[in-house]
Write a protein that holds these residues in place. Structure first.
Motif, PDB file in Angstrom:
ATOM      1  N   SER A 217       0.835  -1.202   0.000  1.00 60.61           N
ATOM      2  CA  SER A 217       0.000   0.000   0.000  1.00 60.61           C
ATOM      3  C   SER A 217       0.869   1.251   0.000  1.00 60.61           C
ATOM      4  O   SER A 217       1.810   1.374   0.779  1.00 60.61           O
ATOM      5  CB  SER A 217      -0.892  -0.004   1.237  1.00 60.61           C
ATOM      6  OG  SER A 217      -1.679   1.150   1.265  1.00 60.61           O
ATOM      7  N   GLY A 218       0.562   2.154  -0.898  1.00 65.13           N
ATOM      8  CA  GLY A 218       1.316   3.396  -0.987  1.00 65.13           C
ATOM      9  C   GLY A 218       2.561   3.310  -1.846  1.00 65.13           C
ATOM     10  O   GLY A 218       3.223   4.316  -2.050  1.00 65.13           O
ATOM     11  N   SER A 219       2.896   2.132  -2.336  1.00 67.24           N
ATOM     12  CA  SER A 219       4.072   1.990  -3.202  1.00 67.24           C
ATOM     13  C   SER A 219       3.669   2.173  -4.661  1.00 67.24           C
ATOM     14  O   SER A 219       2.518   2.011  -5.028  1.00 67.24           O
ATOM     15  CB  SER A 219       4.704   0.612  -3.029  1.00 67.24           C
ATOM     16  OG  SER A 219       5.225   0.482  -1.740  1.00 67.24           O
ATOM     17  N   TYR A 220       4.655   2.491  -5.470  1.00 69.44           N
ATOM     18  CA  TYR A 220       4.440   2.709  -6.894  1.00 69.44           C
ATOM     19  C   TYR A 220       5.361   1.815  -7.707  1.00 69.44           C
ATOM     20  O   TYR A 220       6.448   1.451  -7.253  1.00 69.44           O
ATOM     21  CB  TYR A 220       4.709   4.173  -7.264  1.00 69.44           C
ATOM     22  CG  TYR A 220       3.695   5.111  -6.673  1.00 69.44           C
ATOM     23  CD1 TYR A 220       2.561   5.470  -7.395  1.00 69.44           C
ATOM     24  CD2 TYR A 220       3.852   5.616  -5.388  1.00 69.44           C
ATOM     25  CE1 TYR A 220       1.617   6.320  -6.852  1.00 69.44           C
ATOM     26  CE2 TYR A 220       2.914   6.462  -4.847  1.00 69.44           C
ATOM     27  CZ  TYR A 220       1.800   6.807  -5.579  1.00 69.44           C
ATOM     28  OH  TYR A 220       0.856   7.638  -5.030  1.00 69.44           O
TER      29      TYR A 220
ATOM     30  N   ARG B  14      -1.140   3.469  -9.618  1.00 69.91           N
ATOM     31  CA  ARG B  14       0.166   3.301  -8.987  1.00 69.91           C
ATOM     32  C   ARG B  14       1.192   2.668  -9.918  1.00 69.91           C
ATOM     33  O   ARG B  14       2.308   2.358  -9.521  1.00 69.91           O
ATOM     34  CB  ARG B  14       0.038   2.486  -7.702  1.00 69.91           C
ATOM     35  CG  ARG B  14      -0.707   3.280  -6.630  1.00 69.91           C
ATOM     36  CD  ARG B  14      -0.607   2.644  -5.276  1.00 69.91           C
ATOM     37  NE  ARG B  14      -1.337   1.393  -5.262  1.00 69.91           N
ATOM     38  CZ  ARG B  14      -1.036   0.363  -4.478  1.00 69.91           C
ATOM     39  NH1 ARG B  14      -0.037   0.412  -3.661  1.00 69.91           N
ATOM     40  NH2 ARG B  14      -1.750  -0.736  -4.531  1.00 69.91           N
TER      41      ARG B  14
ATOM     42  N   ASN C   2       5.785   5.860  -1.619  1.00 71.01           N
ATOM     43  CA  ASN C   2       5.119   7.146  -1.848  1.00 71.01           C
ATOM     44  C   ASN C   2       5.916   8.279  -1.259  1.00 71.01           C
ATOM     45  O   ASN C   2       6.478   8.283  -0.263  1.00 71.01           O
ATOM     46  CB  ASN C   2       3.716   7.095  -1.262  1.00 71.01           C
ATOM     47  CG  ASN C   2       2.945   8.356  -1.551  1.00 71.01           C
ATOM     48  OD1 ASN C   2       3.404   9.252  -2.228  1.00 71.01           O
ATOM     49  ND2 ASN C   2       1.749   8.404  -1.033  1.00 71.01           N
TER      50      ASN C   2
END
Length: 86
Positions: free
Chosen positions: A3-6, A49, A86
């Protein structure tokens, strides 16, 4: 992807041919990988993402060799994937 990674997907080509075509080709390569990842697990790789970039021949795999040999040109025709927070 956490979660929150790209996921940044970078397409590359060798320097043979038209630079404009090579840039479009490298973008197409990156997009093909993104499409495949999202097809494997859309919930793990949501479109917002996953970013794709086409670099053409601007970033050779081995700067010292560039595109001077067949092996160097083959190495330059690639896709790389970077994961970033992120």
């Amino acid at each position: 992807v956490a979660s929150g990674s790209y996921v940044d997907i970078h397409g590359h080509t060798d320097s043979v041919g038209d630079p404009t075509f090579n840039t479009a080709l490298s973008q197409s390569r990156a997009q093909a990988v993104a499409t495949w990842l999202q097809g494997q697990s859309a919930s793990s790789f949501p479109a917002e993402r996953v970013h794709t970039y086409g670099h053409g021949s601007d970033n050779p795999a081995n700067a010292a060799l560039g595109n001077s040999t067949a092996a160097a040109r083959a190495a330059n025709r690639r896709v790389t994937i970077d994961l970033r927070a992120n």
